[in-house]
Design a protein around this motif. Sequence first.
Motif, PDB file in Angstrom:
ATOM      1  N   HIS A  94       0.787  -1.286   0.064  1.00  0.00           N
ATOM      2  CA  HIS A  94       0.069   0.014   0.154  1.00  0.00           C
ATOM      3  C   HIS A  94       0.871   1.333  -0.021  1.00  0.00           C
ATOM      4  O   HIS A  94       2.073   1.398   0.000  1.00  0.00           O
ATOM      5  CB  HIS A  94      -0.849  -0.124   1.174  1.00  0.00           C
ATOM      6  CG  HIS A  94      -0.418  -0.002   2.719  1.00  0.00           C
ATOM      7  ND1 HIS A  94       0.215   1.070   2.938  1.00  0.00           N
ATOM      8  CD2 HIS A  94      -0.213  -0.813   3.685  1.00  0.00           C
ATOM      9  CE1 HIS A  94       0.335   0.896   4.269  1.00  0.00           C
ATOM     10  NE2 HIS A  94       0.223  -0.222   4.610  1.00  0.00           N
ATOM     11  N   GLY A  95       0.098   2.396  -0.044  1.00  0.00           N
ATOM     12  CA  GLY A  95       0.949   3.817  -0.198  1.00  0.00           C
ATOM     13  C   GLY A  95       1.118   4.243   1.292  1.00  0.00           C
ATOM     14  O   GLY A  95       0.707   3.642   2.426  1.00  0.00           O
ATOM     15  N   ASN A 138      -6.415   1.590   0.842  1.00  0.00           N
ATOM     16  CA  ASN A 138      -5.885   1.786  -0.596  1.00  0.00           C
ATOM     17  C   ASN A 138      -6.625   0.564  -1.417  1.00  0.00           C
ATOM     18  O   ASN A 138      -6.572   0.640  -2.618  1.00  0.00           O
ATOM     19  CB  ASN A 138      -4.429   1.719  -0.635  1.00  0.00           C
ATOM     20  CG  ASN A 138      -3.694   3.008   0.175  1.00  0.00           C
ATOM     21  OD1 ASN A 138      -2.643   2.754   0.476  1.00  0.00           O
ATOM     22  ND2 ASN A 138      -4.515   3.764   0.287  1.00  0.00           N
ATOM     23  N   TYR A 139      -6.923  -0.582  -0.849  1.00  0.00           N
ATOM     24  CA  TYR A 139      -7.254  -1.636  -1.743  1.00  0.00           C
ATOM     25  C   TYR A 139      -8.778  -1.929  -1.337  1.00  0.00           C
ATOM     26  O   TYR A 139      -9.338  -3.002  -2.152  1.00  0.00           O
ATOM     27  CB  TYR A 139      -6.411  -2.748  -1.557  1.00  0.00           C
ATOM     28  CG  TYR A 139      -4.956  -2.584  -2.221  1.00  0.00           C
ATOM     29  CD1 TYR A 139      -4.739  -2.714  -3.527  1.00  0.00           C
ATOM     30  CD2 TYR A 139      -3.925  -2.335  -1.602  1.00  0.00           C
ATOM     31  CE1 TYR A 139      -3.631  -2.559  -4.263  1.00  0.00           C
ATOM     32  CE2 TYR A 139      -2.605  -1.887  -2.036  1.00  0.00           C
ATOM     33  CZ  TYR A 139      -2.581  -2.159  -3.544  1.00  0.00           C
ATOM     34  OH  TYR A 139      -1.362  -2.010  -4.047  1.00  0.00           O
ATOM     35  N   ALA A 172       1.231  -6.463  -6.362  1.00  0.00           N
ATOM     36  CA  ALA A 172       0.666  -5.171  -6.688  1.00  0.00           C
ATOM     37  C   ALA A 172       0.962  -3.842  -6.042  1.00  0.00           C
ATOM     38  O   ALA A 172       0.901  -3.973  -4.637  1.00  0.00           O
ATOM     39  CB  ALA A 172      -1.032  -5.301  -6.860  1.00  0.00           C
ATOM     40  N   GLY A 173       1.824  -3.118  -6.424  1.00  0.00           N
ATOM     41  CA  GLY A 173       2.384  -2.061  -5.377  1.00  0.00           C
ATOM     42  C   GLY A 173       1.520  -0.472  -5.711  1.00  0.00           C
ATOM     43  O   GLY A 173       1.502  -0.044  -7.043  1.00  0.00           O
ATOM     44  N   GLY A 200       4.001   1.674  -2.224  1.00  0.00           N
ATOM     45  CA  GLY A 200       4.060   0.229  -2.655  1.00  0.00           C
ATOM     46  C   GLY A 200       4.738  -0.054  -3.610  1.00  0.00           C
ATOM     47  O   GLY A 200       5.272  -1.130  -3.679  1.00  0.00           O
ATOM     48  N   GLY A 201       4.930   0.836  -4.703  1.00  0.00           N
ATOM     49  CA  GLY A 201       5.450   0.523  -6.156  1.00  0.00           C
ATOM     50  C   GLY A 201       7.202   0.413  -5.715  1.00  0.00           C
ATOM     51  O   GLY A 201       7.762  -0.714  -5.953  1.00  0.00           O
ATOM     52  N   PRO A 202       7.706   1.265  -5.034  1.00  0.00           N
ATOM     53  CA  PRO A 202       9.130   0.974  -4.694  1.00  0.00           C
ATOM     54  C   PRO A 202       9.567  -0.120  -3.703  1.00  0.00           C
ATOM     55  O   PRO A 202      10.412  -0.970  -3.770  1.00  0.00           O
ATOM     56  CB  PRO A 202       9.599   2.314  -4.053  1.00  0.00           C
ATOM     57  CG  PRO A 202       8.636   3.373  -4.276  1.00  0.00           C
ATOM     58  CD  PRO A 202       7.517   2.677  -4.917  1.00  0.00           C
ATOM     59  N   VAL A 203       8.255  -0.430  -2.851  1.00  0.00           N
ATOM     60  CA  VAL A 203       8.443  -1.570  -1.938  1.00  0.00           C
ATOM     61  C   VAL A 203       8.495  -2.905  -2.910  1.00  0.00           C
ATOM     62  O   VAL A 203       9.341  -3.625  -2.616  1.00  0.00           O
ATOM     63  CB  VAL A 203       7.444  -1.469  -0.918  1.00  0.00           C
ATOM     64  CG1 VAL A 203       7.453  -3.034   0.063  1.00  0.00           C
ATOM     65  CG2 VAL A 203       7.517  -0.372  -0.020  1.00  0.00           C
ATOM     66  N   ALA A 204       7.625  -2.779  -3.807  1.00  0.00           N
ATOM     67  CA  ALA A 204       7.423  -3.973  -4.588  1.00  0.00           C
ATOM     68  C   ALA A 204       8.512  -4.094  -5.534  1.00  0.00           C
ATOM     69  O   ALA A 204       9.181  -5.355  -5.694  1.00  0.00           O
ATOM     70  CB  ALA A 204       6.181  -3.953  -5.450  1.00  0.00           C
ATOM     71  N   LEU A 205       9.305  -3.183  -6.082  1.00  0.00           N
ATOM     72  CA  LEU A 205      10.452  -3.193  -6.639  1.00  0.00           C
ATOM     73  C   LEU A 205      11.687  -3.811  -6.244  1.00  0.00           C
ATOM     74  O   LEU A 205      12.337  -4.597  -6.486  1.00  0.00           O
ATOM     75  CB  LEU A 205      10.899  -1.743  -7.445  1.00  0.00           C
ATOM     76  CG  LEU A 205       9.904  -1.471  -8.581  1.00  0.00           C
ATOM     77  CD1 LEU A 205       9.959  -0.052  -8.829  1.00  0.00           C
ATOM     78  CD2 LEU A 205      10.354  -2.229  -9.682  1.00  0.00           C
TER      79      LEU A 205
END
Length: 261
Positions: free
Chosen positions: A22-23, A31-32, A87-88, A92-97
């Motif tokens: 999540h963010g 967020n979801y 799914a980030g 959450g995107g940097p965490v996922a990456l």
Amino acid sequence: MTTTLPLGRIVRGSGPGLLLAHGGTGGIDANYGPILDGLAARYKVVGPDYPGSGRSPRAEGPLDLDRLADQLVAAAVEEGLETFAIAGYSLGGPVALRAASRHPERVTALVLTATFAHPSARMRLLVEDWLRHLRSDDQEAAARWAVLTAAGAPFLDRMTAEQLAEAVAGTRASVPPGAVEQVELVGSVDVREDLGRVRVPTLVISTTLDAMATPYHHRQVADGIPGAQFAEIQSGHLPFLEAPAEWLGLIRKFLDAHVAD
């Protein structure tokens, strides 16, 4: 020594594994929540809350991206997922990456929405302002700033005065205890070197009206990942409120094509 506690989480559904990230200042429910049923209808979803959000206790110190990524992966494995897509959203995107970079044997696909690899100068200025509001005594002003900054203008323009007041009140009430640590992490993230290491199918979803993590950041992420797909939705930084059906549809279509049963 800082003690790392397991993250509280939601576990729903059955099927291929899907880990949610999540963010900042958010949570899995926040967020979801609007798309969780749709995701759980096809996948086994594990949604951990970051320290200081939702079901997870606040951290004893600053958040560390490597540690947070490892904690999310550990939560998925604890729930029986040997491999999984991630799914980030936003932070959450940097965490996922980072999770994909540190645990490539486990991650099968990535969906990155409203995200960034490293904050631009403009975004760092926004983060500094965000932190100033979070640390102030005027939480009404903080909530008003957050609503105006996060939501897309068309979404807000359609609201009545009463609906907007409810949105501000809801934002003020929903700030998690770990908000400051999470926003500090937003300001320090740098996963630009991780982008080129991604070797799994990836979809980057750009929220085209986003004033927090702008489309400039979304394109930078997509351009840095070999073979990444790119999609757009007309939304500010809150696709779960502004365009939940479209967001869910993009995620499911991509995962259905790239994640085996």
